[in-house]
Scaffold this motif. Structure first.
Motif, PDB file in Angstrom:
ATOM      1  N   ARG A 143     -27.536  -3.222 -35.043  1.00  0.00           N
ATOM      2  CA  ARG A 143     -26.740  -4.010 -34.312  1.00  0.00           C
ATOM      3  C   ARG A 143     -25.529  -3.643 -34.739  1.00  0.00           C
ATOM      4  NH1 ARG A 143     -29.292  -9.889 -34.255  1.00  0.00           N
ATOM      5  NH2 ARG A 143     -29.403  -9.467 -36.535  1.00  0.00           N
ATOM      6  N   ASN A 144     -24.760  -2.940 -34.050  1.00  0.00           N
ATOM      7  CA  ASN A 144     -23.288  -2.350 -34.315  1.00  0.00           C
ATOM      8  C   ASN A 144     -22.159  -2.943 -33.654  1.00  0.00           C
ATOM      9  OD1 ASN A 144     -23.950  -0.876 -32.015  1.00  0.00           O
ATOM     10  ND2 ASN A 144     -22.738   0.732 -32.444  1.00  0.00           N
ATOM     11  N   LYS A 145     -22.775  -3.864 -32.661  1.00  0.00           N
ATOM     12  CA  LYS A 145     -21.373  -4.463 -31.994  1.00  0.00           C
ATOM     13  C   LYS A 145     -21.568  -6.078 -32.133  1.00  0.00           C
ATOM     14  CE  LYS A 145     -19.819  -1.418 -29.232  1.00  0.00           C
ATOM     15  NZ  LYS A 145     -20.187  -1.001 -28.049  1.00  0.00           N
ATOM     16  N   LEU A 146     -20.473  -6.749 -32.408  1.00  0.00           N
ATOM     17  CA  LEU A 146     -20.008  -7.945 -32.623  1.00  0.00           C
ATOM     18  C   LEU A 146     -19.325  -8.919 -31.704  1.00  0.00           C
ATOM     19  CD1 LEU A 146     -20.387 -10.516 -34.499  1.00  0.00           C
ATOM     20  CD2 LEU A 146     -18.068  -9.856 -35.597  1.00  0.00           C
ATOM     21  N   ILE A 147     -20.129  -9.524 -30.881  1.00  0.00           N
ATOM     22  CA  ILE A 147     -19.367 -10.312 -29.805  1.00  0.00           C
ATOM     23  C   ILE A 147     -18.851 -11.708 -30.439  1.00  0.00           C
ATOM     24  CG2 ILE A 147     -19.504 -11.284 -27.463  1.00  0.00           C
ATOM     25  CD1 ILE A 147     -19.996  -8.159 -27.659  1.00  0.00           C
ATOM     26  N   LEU A 148     -17.534 -11.731 -30.399  1.00  0.00           N
ATOM     27  CA  LEU A 148     -16.710 -12.818 -30.843  1.00  0.00           C
ATOM     28  C   LEU A 148     -15.956 -13.771 -29.954  1.00  0.00           C
ATOM     29  CD1 LEU A 148     -16.057 -14.234 -33.476  1.00  0.00           C
ATOM     30  CD2 LEU A 148     -14.376 -12.690 -33.842  1.00  0.00           C
ATOM     31  N   GLU A 149     -15.934 -14.992 -29.935  1.00  0.00           N
ATOM     32  CA  GLU A 149     -15.287 -15.696 -29.010  1.00  0.00           C
ATOM     33  C   GLU A 149     -14.659 -16.894 -29.812  1.00  0.00           C
ATOM     34  OE1 GLU A 149     -15.438 -18.303 -24.822  1.00  0.00           O
ATOM     35  OE2 GLU A 149     -17.165 -17.515 -25.409  1.00  0.00           O
ATOM     36  N   ILE A 150     -13.390 -16.934 -29.768  1.00  0.00           N
ATOM     37  CA  ILE A 150     -12.723 -17.835 -30.562  1.00  0.00           C
ATOM     38  C   ILE A 150     -11.547 -18.581 -29.914  1.00  0.00           C
ATOM     39  CG2 ILE A 150     -13.290 -16.533 -32.719  1.00  0.00           C
ATOM     40  CD1 ILE A 150     -10.371 -15.206 -32.586  1.00  0.00           C
ATOM     41  N   ASP A 151     -11.201 -19.674 -30.627  1.00  0.00           N
ATOM     42  CA  ASP A 151      -9.927 -20.352 -30.205  1.00  0.00           C
ATOM     43  C   ASP A 151      -8.626 -19.932 -31.104  1.00  0.00           C
ATOM     44  OD1 ASP A 151      -8.096 -22.116 -28.993  1.00  0.00           O
ATOM     45  OD2 ASP A 151      -8.858 -23.742 -30.224  1.00  0.00           O
ATOM     46  N   GLY A 152      -7.981 -19.261 -30.371  1.00  0.00           N
ATOM     47  CA  GLY A 152      -6.559 -18.664 -31.376  1.00  0.00           C
ATOM     48  C   GLY A 152      -6.683 -17.080 -31.348  1.00  0.00           C
ATOM     49  N   ASN A 153      -5.878 -16.705 -32.294  1.00  0.00           N
ATOM     50  CA  ASN A 153      -5.685 -15.348 -32.554  1.00  0.00           C
ATOM     51  C   ASN A 153      -6.579 -14.821 -33.427  1.00  0.00           C
ATOM     52  OD1 ASN A 153      -3.548 -15.108 -30.535  1.00  0.00           O
ATOM     53  ND2 ASN A 153      -2.032 -15.669 -32.160  1.00  0.00           N
ATOM     54  N   LEU A 154      -6.977 -13.671 -33.359  1.00  0.00           N
ATOM     55  CA  LEU A 154      -8.058 -13.004 -34.360  1.00  0.00           C
ATOM     56  C   LEU A 154      -7.050 -12.553 -35.841  1.00  0.00           C
ATOM     57  CD1 LEU A 154     -10.708 -11.922 -34.731  1.00  0.00           C
ATOM     58  CD2 LEU A 154     -10.104  -9.642 -34.143  1.00  0.00           C
ATOM     59  N   PRO A 155      -7.650 -13.183 -36.816  1.00  0.00           N
ATOM     60  CA  PRO A 155      -6.901 -12.628 -38.006  1.00  0.00           C
ATOM     61  C   PRO A 155      -7.080 -11.107 -38.394  1.00  0.00           C
ATOM     62  CG  PRO A 155      -9.026 -13.952 -38.544  1.00  0.00           C
ATOM     63  CD  PRO A 155      -8.788 -13.990 -37.158  1.00  0.00           C
ATOM     64  N   ASN A 156      -6.512 -10.652 -39.541  1.00  0.00           N
ATOM     65  CA  ASN A 156      -6.376  -9.342 -39.778  1.00  0.00           C
ATOM     66  C   ASN A 156      -7.838  -8.943 -40.095  1.00  0.00           C
ATOM     67  OD1 ASN A 156      -6.264  -6.820 -40.963  1.00  0.00           O
ATOM     68  ND2 ASN A 156      -3.935  -7.393 -41.576  1.00  0.00           N
ATOM     69  N   LEU A 157      -8.258  -7.862 -39.529  1.00  0.00           N
ATOM     70  CA  LEU A 157      -9.983  -7.367 -39.869  1.00  0.00           C
ATOM     71  C   LEU A 157      -9.817  -5.967 -40.098  1.00  0.00           C
ATOM     72  CD1 LEU A 157     -12.144  -8.857 -36.973  1.00  0.00           C
ATOM     73  CD2 LEU A 157     -11.211  -9.889 -39.311  1.00  0.00           C
ATOM     74  N   LYS A 158      -8.678  -5.488 -40.962  1.00  0.00           N
ATOM     75  CA  LYS A 158      -8.210  -4.302 -41.393  1.00  0.00           C
ATOM     76  C   LYS A 158      -9.522  -4.264 -43.003  1.00  0.00           C
ATOM     77  CE  LYS A 158      -4.215  -2.884 -39.599  1.00  0.00           C
ATOM     78  NZ  LYS A 158      -2.564  -2.364 -39.755  1.00  0.00           N
ATOM     79  N   ILE A 159     -10.698  -4.371 -42.560  1.00  0.00           N
ATOM     80  CA  ILE A 159     -11.562  -4.223 -43.770  1.00  0.00           C
ATOM     81  C   ILE A 159     -12.603  -2.948 -43.389  1.00  0.00           C
ATOM     82  CG2 ILE A 159     -11.507  -6.639 -44.314  1.00  0.00           C
ATOM     83  CD1 ILE A 159     -14.196  -6.899 -42.770  1.00  0.00           C
ATOM     84  N   TYR A 160     -13.155  -2.540 -44.469  1.00  0.00           N
ATOM     85  CA  TYR A 160     -14.386  -1.279 -44.426  1.00  0.00           C
ATOM     86  C   TYR A 160     -15.280  -1.726 -43.452  1.00  0.00           C
ATOM     87  CZ  TYR A 160     -18.015   1.676 -45.491  1.00  0.00           C
ATOM     88  OH  TYR A 160     -19.052   2.534 -45.481  1.00  0.00           O
ATOM     89  N   GLY A 161     -15.721  -0.891 -42.604  1.00  0.00           N
ATOM     90  CA  GLY A 161     -16.849  -1.062 -41.619  1.00  0.00           C
ATOM     91  C   GLY A 161     -16.514  -1.565 -40.593  1.00  0.00           C
ATOM     92  N   VAL A 162     -15.184  -1.999 -40.117  1.00  0.00           N
ATOM     93  CA  VAL A 162     -14.778  -2.499 -38.727  1.00  0.00           C
ATOM     94  C   VAL A 162     -14.001  -1.161 -38.299  1.00  0.00           C
ATOM     95  CG1 VAL A 162     -12.938  -3.690 -37.266  1.00  0.00           C
ATOM     96  CG2 VAL A 162     -14.094  -4.838 -39.496  1.00  0.00           C
ATOM     97  N   LYS A 163     -14.808  -0.464 -36.997  1.00  0.00           N
ATOM     98  CA  LYS A 163     -14.552   0.679 -36.428  1.00  0.00           C
ATOM     99  C   LYS A 163     -13.782   0.540 -35.368  1.00  0.00           C
ATOM    100  CE  LYS A 163     -18.034   3.732 -36.601  1.00  0.00           C
ATOM    101  NZ  LYS A 163     -19.325   4.216 -36.243  1.00  0.00           N
ATOM    102  N   GLY A 164     -13.610  -0.436 -34.705  1.00  0.00           N
ATOM    103  CA  GLY A 164     -12.673  -0.670 -33.352  1.00  0.00           C
ATOM    104  C   GLY A 164     -12.984  -2.023 -32.683  1.00  0.00           C
ATOM    105  N   ILE A 165     -11.731  -2.633 -32.335  1.00  0.00           N
ATOM    106  CA  ILE A 165     -11.725  -3.974 -31.433  1.00  0.00           C
ATOM    107  C   ILE A 165     -11.361  -3.755 -30.184  1.00  0.00           C
ATOM    108  CG2 ILE A 165     -10.907  -6.361 -31.893  1.00  0.00           C
ATOM    109  CD1 ILE A 165     -10.452  -5.698 -34.615  1.00  0.00           C
ATOM    110  N   VAL A 166     -12.025  -4.584 -29.082  1.00  0.00           N
ATOM    111  CA  VAL A 166     -11.647  -4.637 -27.966  1.00  0.00           C
ATOM    112  C   VAL A 166     -11.368  -6.192 -27.457  1.00  0.00           C
ATOM    113  CG1 VAL A 166     -12.131  -4.055 -25.458  1.00  0.00           C
ATOM    114  CG2 VAL A 166     -12.805  -2.362 -27.311  1.00  0.00           C
ATOM    115  N   LYS A 167     -10.139  -6.274 -26.954  1.00  0.00           N
ATOM    116  CA  LYS A 167     -10.151  -7.886 -26.603  1.00  0.00           C
ATOM    117  C   LYS A 167     -10.036  -8.048 -25.059  1.00  0.00           C
ATOM    118  CE  LYS A 167      -6.538 -11.671 -27.171  1.00  0.00           C
ATOM    119  NZ  LYS A 167      -5.355 -12.016 -27.521  1.00  0.00           N
ATOM    120  N   ASN A 168     -10.794  -9.031 -24.746  1.00  0.00           N
ATOM    121  CA  ASN A 168     -10.503  -9.660 -23.340  1.00  0.00           C
ATOM    122  C   ASN A 168     -10.370 -11.385 -23.319  1.00  0.00           C
ATOM    123  OD1 ASN A 168     -10.784  -9.866 -20.654  1.00  0.00           O
ATOM    124  ND2 ASN A 168     -13.038  -9.667 -20.582  1.00  0.00           N
ATOM    125  N   LYS A 169      -8.995 -11.682 -22.994  1.00  0.00           N
ATOM    126  CA  LYS A 169      -8.691 -12.885 -23.425  1.00  0.00           C
ATOM    127  C   LYS A 169      -9.017 -13.557 -24.916  1.00  0.00           C
ATOM    128  CE  LYS A 169      -8.876 -13.901 -18.473  1.00  0.00           C
ATOM    129  NZ  LYS A 169      -9.343 -14.965 -17.354  1.00  0.00           N
TER     130      LYS A 169
END
Length: 296
Positions: A222-248
């Motif tokens: 499972r290589n996709k994380l679907i995340l819905e949050i209230d507010g802005n996404l914090p900095n995720l510049k960590i090992y293992g994060v390969k890409g981020i796509v935002k929709n609202k």
């Protein structure tokens, strides 16, 4: 009981176009075949149907060599196979009769399927005057009108609008549930995912992937994380994060493996982020196909 394809091979000149293809289709199950143009899909189908001769291998149905004349088979080729000068009625009547239906059965079946596909107003018109989508519907009816036990669909949704695609989708589900042996060949991977328990992906005549679709997906992790949050996404510049796509407020985060999701969750908690949805997804068949075969 099943339809078994065992070590099929075909060579043209010095080119091996089908190389040791093996798979099994069970009753009440649809089997999906994917591959780029020229991958060997149609050649394999035509060898199963004895349209072209195989160099070696076997096609067994219920533990006996498949008799394509004796069994009830429906084949929908990707290329149109229609008598364009004929009317819709005459075309369907001809195909129903040569498929073994008597006159009464033919008329009953034609009326049923013409109504199902909303072709009543075209019934006495030449096929050449119909739209490509309506021509495809005529071809589909020709394939299934005699209630075959074995069905092979090659790009059945080609030319169909969303309404008629939904009609065919429901018909395919009915056919699967009625215990048919179905081979499904299409570039539209979402239909394969919906209908098929097992698949093959062809590349250059070779099955690069074969087996249960869910197990194939599990093998990729499972290589996709679907995340819905209230507010802005914090900095995720960590090992293992390969890409981020935002929709609202929803994010699709591509990760190296499932362990990375735990690291992301800790970051969210530490930043007091309110989480509405946090879920892991397997790779889609579309993505697996792109990785395996190159493109769609």
């Amino acid at each position: 009981m099943s339809l078994k394809i065992i070590n099929l091979n075909k060579t043209y000149g010095d080119k091996k176009v089908v190389n040791r293809v093996n798979f099994e289709v069970e009753a009440g199950r649809a089997y999906g075949i994917l591959g780029r143009n020229g991958a060997g899909k149609t050649t394999t189908i035509k060898m199963i149907l004895d349209i072209i001769s195989k160099d070696s291998g076997q096609v067994l149905f219920k533990n006996k060599e498949l008799n394509v004349i004796g069994e009830k088979i429906g084949y929908l080729p990707e290329e149109k196979s229609l008598y364009y000068k004929s009317t819709v009625w005459n075309h369907l009547f001809y195909f129903s009769r040569i498929s073994g239906l008597d006159v009464k059965e033919s008329k009953t079946k034609i009326n049923y399927w013409v109504e199902k596909f909303q072709l009543e107003e075209y019934i006495n018109k030449p096929i050449e005057t119909l739209s490509k989508g309506n021509q495809q519907k005529v071809q589909i009816i020709s394939t299934i009108i005699h209630d075959p036990d074995i069905l092979i669909f090659d790009e059945p949704f080609s030319g169909l609008d969303p309404v008629n695609s939904e009609t065919l989708r429901n018909i395919v589900i009915e056919l699967v549930n009625s215990g048919k042996y179905i081979i499904f060949c299409t570039h539209q991977t979402h239909y394969i995912e919906e209908f098929c328990d097992k698949i093959s992906i062809f590349k250059n005549g070779i099955q690069t992937i074969e087996g249960n679709l869910f197990n194939i997906k599990k093998s990729y992790g499972r290589n996709k994380l679907i995340l819905e949050i209230d507010g802005n996404l914090p900095n995720l510049k960590i090992y293992g994060v390969k890409g981020i796509v935002k929709n609202k407020n929803t994010y699709e985060i591509e990760i190296l493996n499932e362990n990375v999701a735990g690291d992301i969750l800790n970051i969210l908690y530490n930043n007091r982020i309110k989480i509405f949805n946090f879920g892991l997804k397997y790779k889609s068949l579309h993505e697996i196909f792109l990785n395996t075969a190159g493109d769609l």
